[in-house]
Design a protein around this motif. Structure first.
Motif, PDB file in Angstrom:
ATOM      1  N   GLY A 268     -23.806  87.957  12.176  1.00 28.55           N
ATOM      2  CA  GLY A 268     -23.633  90.077  11.882  1.00 28.55           C
ATOM      3  C   GLY A 268     -24.236  91.326  12.840  1.00 28.55           C
ATOM      4  O   GLY A 268     -24.074  90.724  14.515  1.00 28.55           O
TER       5      GLY A 268
ATOM      6  N   LEU B 117     -32.509  86.909   8.554  1.00 25.66           N
ATOM      7  CA  LEU B 117     -33.488  87.250   9.764  1.00 25.66           C
ATOM      8  C   LEU B 117     -33.225  88.202   9.694  1.00 25.66           C
ATOM      9  O   LEU B 117     -32.312  89.423   9.080  1.00 25.66           O
TER      10      LEU B 117
ATOM     11  N   GLU C 253     -38.038  72.899   8.074  1.00 28.61           N
ATOM     12  CA  GLU C 253     -36.894  73.053   7.084  1.00 28.61           C
ATOM     13  C   GLU C 253     -36.851  71.480   6.403  1.00 28.61           C
ATOM     14  O   GLU C 253     -37.330  70.289   6.917  1.00 28.61           O
TER      15      GLU C 253
ATOM     16  N   ARG D 218     -28.396  87.816   4.726  1.00 28.00           N
ATOM     17  CA  ARG D 218     -28.360  87.731   5.975  1.00 28.00           C
ATOM     18  C   ARG D 218     -30.546  86.941   5.851  1.00 28.00           C
ATOM     19  O   ARG D 218     -30.899  88.350   5.364  1.00 28.00           O
TER      20      ARG D 218
ATOM     21  N   VAL E  75     -21.490  77.282   7.503  1.00 25.63           N
ATOM     22  CA  VAL E  75     -20.162  76.552   8.598  1.00 25.63           C
ATOM     23  C   VAL E  75     -21.426  77.948   9.966  1.00 25.63           C
ATOM     24  O   VAL E  75     -20.961  77.133  11.107  1.00 25.63           O
TER      25      VAL E  75
ATOM     26  N   ILE F 250     -22.517  79.117  14.402  1.00 22.07           N
ATOM     27  CA  ILE F 250     -21.534  78.102  13.979  1.00 22.07           C
ATOM     28  C   ILE F 250     -22.827  77.092  13.835  1.00 22.07           C
ATOM     29  O   ILE F 250     -23.762  76.665  15.186  1.00 22.07           O
TER      30      ILE F 250
HETATM   31  P1  HAM Z   1     -28.272  81.730  11.021  1.00 21.95           P
HETATM   32  O1  HAM Z   1     -27.844  82.358   9.334  1.00 21.95           O
HETATM   33  O2  HAM Z   1     -29.921  81.275  10.438  1.00 21.95           O
HETATM   34  O3  HAM Z   1     -28.198  82.212  11.590  1.00 21.95           O
HETATM   35  O4  HAM Z   1     -27.455  80.464  11.241  1.00 21.95           O
HETATM   36  C1  HAM Z   1     -26.615  80.266  12.013  1.00 21.95           C
HETATM   37  C2  HAM Z   1     -26.054  78.634  10.961  1.00 21.95           C
HETATM   38  O5  HAM Z   1     -26.589  77.895  11.231  1.00 21.95           O
HETATM   39  C3  HAM Z   1     -26.059  78.433   9.487  1.00 21.95           C
HETATM   40  O6  HAM Z   1     -25.161  78.986   8.979  1.00 21.95           O
HETATM   41  C4  HAM Z   1     -26.173  76.856   9.624  1.00 21.95           C
HETATM   42  O7  HAM Z   1     -24.223  76.719   9.538  1.00 21.95           O
HETATM   43  C5  HAM Z   1     -26.760  76.450  11.133  1.00 21.95           C
HETATM   44  N1  HAM Z   1     -27.839  76.263  10.395  1.00 21.95           N
HETATM   45  C6  HAM Z   1     -29.005  77.254  10.501  1.00 21.95           C
HETATM   46  N2  HAM Z   1     -30.295  76.282  10.058  1.00 21.95           N
HETATM   47  C7  HAM Z   1     -30.320  74.921   9.768  1.00 21.95           C
HETATM   48  C8  HAM Z   1     -30.812  73.537   9.974  1.00 21.95           C
HETATM   49  N3  HAM Z   1     -31.617  73.430   9.688  1.00 21.95           N
HETATM   50  N4  HAM Z   1     -29.751  72.229  10.126  1.00 21.95           N
HETATM   51  C9  HAM Z   1     -28.370  72.541  10.113  1.00 21.95           C
HETATM   52  N5  HAM Z   1     -27.764  73.514  10.182  1.00 21.95           N
HETATM   53  C10 HAM Z   1     -28.332  74.700  10.148  1.00 21.95           C
HETATM   54  C11 HAM Z   1     -28.579  83.056  13.144  1.00 21.95           C
HETATM   55  O8  HAM Z   1     -29.275  81.716  13.386  1.00 21.95           O
HETATM   56  C12 HAM Z   1     -28.349  83.862  13.782  1.00 21.95           C
HETATM   57  N6  HAM Z   1     -29.014  83.965  15.135  1.00 21.95           N
HETATM   58  C13 HAM Z   1     -26.716  84.111  14.205  1.00 21.95           C
HETATM   59  C14 HAM Z   1     -26.563  84.828  14.832  1.00 21.95           C
HETATM   60  C15 HAM Z   1     -26.655  84.775  16.089  1.00 21.95           C
HETATM   61  N7  HAM Z   1     -26.358  86.277  14.257  1.00 21.95           N
HETATM   62  C16 HAM Z   1     -25.743  87.731  15.553  1.00 21.95           C
HETATM   63  N8  HAM Z   1     -26.126  86.210  16.580  1.00 21.95           N
END
Ligand code: HAM
Length: 453
Positions: free
Chosen positions: A317, A292, A146, A290, A313, A338
């Motif tokens: 889901g 994804l 990103e 969201r 933060v 998180i």
């Molecule tokens: P996500 O919303 O893509 O969800 O990422 C979750 C959190 O990771 C975001 O709210 C943010 O705090 C952090 N994050 C994402 N990208 C970055 C970045 N480039 N730099 C810093 N922080 C970042 C997921 O990843 C899903 N796997 C969550 C999940 C788990 N859903 C169901 N189970």
């Protein structure tokens, strides 16, 4: 002159961490450890066990679960060839046309998230045979290409949890959210705001998406290029838009809450009731969709203070059906991740970060006999859990005390020939400059008592 000699005279290249990556240094790492330790403790009290999954997986795993058309998969993954043959081609520079020739299973990607990997592991280890649901948590680095900015990195860290198998009872959704909120409360995270939504299931969402697309087409000319494209690729993502001039248009669009099927509406309403029973405060946000593809029904996001535009933060889901999509048995699933970098940033901004931990004791020693005694003293003090600095070479006492000050030591233990022959050790309290003499055995006891105060 040989080629090697020429090279020697060149100024050595200065290496820097790659853009979007960074070093985490002390004392900040102490805060990272405290956050991670708190996660181990809190998640443990909810019955979760830790899983560690690989940093890279088959590209196909991410494409199938997160969705090939999502930004994460289509633009942001670090992908490379996984087969020996592929690596050989790269080494020999035979890269022309390589990407188009490559089979998806030959490619591997650095993980952009861990939900897909946890589902893969659930299937691979036959975890459906275990008592259901299976509750797992993880922490570690994720990778997304990103545009770097405050709170957004290319290597970032997540602390996440997934609950797989068993029922999709709304109490599960509520308890997962309660667990994150408990964790944040324990860390005293400031300005915590939980947003929730339901995005329906495969019964009701497709109909809503079509309705949304039809409505968006009517206002297409007023939308920006990104949103115009998304009308075709993924109309739900238009709701995510932060563009000022699109806000009024979006607010008038049909809302998914009014188009949920009976089962989804009942599920959502029960989730809210269950959150209420747990005293978890939330805000409903119909635009929370969201990014994804695997989500259905409950989605949630948490923001905190001090983060600027990248203020999410935590995101999570429900994703019933993902395990099945990856070739496993039908299984329910819900979880969150998180952003640990952002969590740390917010804690620092609100002054919740612990102050730098100095040494407890600096041993100022002089003379050969004192050296042996100092080594023994350091060993005993460390065994009792004190942080001790033992200088490797003797120093004049004045210099030693200055050094102790710089390191933020609480005490200087002064060991010179007199102290050693008298068997009385001098302890100086650096904050007030007071000094006292102790027999060896009493000194440890004295420090222990001071620590307990
Ligand atoms: P996500 O919303 O893509 O969800 O990422 C979750 C959190 O990771 C975001 O709210 C943010 O705090 C952090 N994050 C994402 N990208 C970055 C970045 N480039 N730099 C810093 N922080 C970042 C997921 O990843 C899903 N796997 C969550 C999940 C788990 N859903 C169901 N189970």
């Amino acid at each position: 002159m040989s080629e090697g000699a020429v090279k020697k005279e060149e100024k050595p290249r200065k290496f820097q961490a790659i853009r979007g990556t960074r070093d985490l240094l002390p004392p900040e790492t102490a805060l990272w450890n405290r956050v991670e330790q708190t996660a181990h403790e809190v998640f443990g009290t909810f019955g979760y066990g830790e899983i560690r999954v690989p940093i890279f997986e088959s590209t196909d795993l991410f494409a199938r679960s997160i969705g090939a058309e999502t930004d994460v998969v289509s633009k942001e993954m670090y992908t490379l060839g996984g087969s020996a043959e592929f690596s050989e081609k790269v080494r020999e520079g035979r890269t022309e046309g390589m990407l188009s020739e490559m089979q998806p299973e030959e490619m591997i990607s650095l993980r952009p998230e861990a939900t897909a990997s946890v589902c893969r592991a659930y299937i691979e280890h036959g975890m459906q045979q275990l008592p259901q649901p299976v509750k797992l948590y993880y922490m570690g680095p994720m990778f997304r290409r990103e545009r770097p900015q405050k709170g957004r990195y290319r290597q970032f860290y997540q602390i996440g949890a997934e609950i797989l198998g068993g029922t999709d009872a709304p109490a599960i959704d509520a308890e997962v959210i309660e667990m994150v909120m408990t964790f944040f409360a324990k860390l005293e995270l400031q300005g915590v705001q939980l947003d929730i939504n339901s995005i329906g299931d495969r019964n009701c969402r497709p109909k809503y998406v079509e309705l949304l697309r039809a409505e968006l087409l009517k206002v297409k000319d007023k939308l920006g290029a990104d949103s115009q494209r998304r009308i075709e690729t993924n109309p739900l993502r238009v709701l995510d838009s932060k563009l000022e001039n699109e806000q009024a248009i979006i607010e008038k669009l049909p809302r998914i809450g009014d188009h949920l099927c009976k089962d989804c509406a009942e599920h959502y309403s029960a989730v809210k009731q269950e959150l209420g029973l747990r005293g978890v405060k939330y805000r409903e946000n119909w635009r929370l969709v969201r990014g994804l593809d695997y989500y259905m029904r409950t989605t949630f996001e948490i923001t905190a203070s001090g983060l600027g535009s990248q203020n999410a933060v935590c995101g999570g889901g429900r994703y019933d059906g993902l395990v099945e999509l990856l070739g496993g048995p039908p299984a329910k699933g819900i979880g969150f991740a998180i952003g640990e970098d952002r969590l740390i940033l917010s804690l620092q901004e609100s002054g919740k970060a612990p102050a730098q931990q100095g040494r407890d004791v600096y041993i100022a020693w002089m003379g050969e006999r004192a050296h042996a005694t100092a080594i023994r003293a350091a060993k005993d003090l460390r065994k009792a859990g004190f942080s001790v600095e033992l200088p490797p070479v003797e120093q004049k006492f004045g210099k030693a005390l200055g050094q102790a000050d710089k390191l933020g030591a609480k005490y200087a233990l002064i060991l010179g020939d007199n102290e050693v022959s008298e068997g009385l050790w001098t302890l100086k309290t650096l904050a007030d400059g007071s000094q006292a003499k102790f027999p060896e055995a009493d000194l440890l006891e004295h420090l222990r008592k001071q620590r307990a105060l």
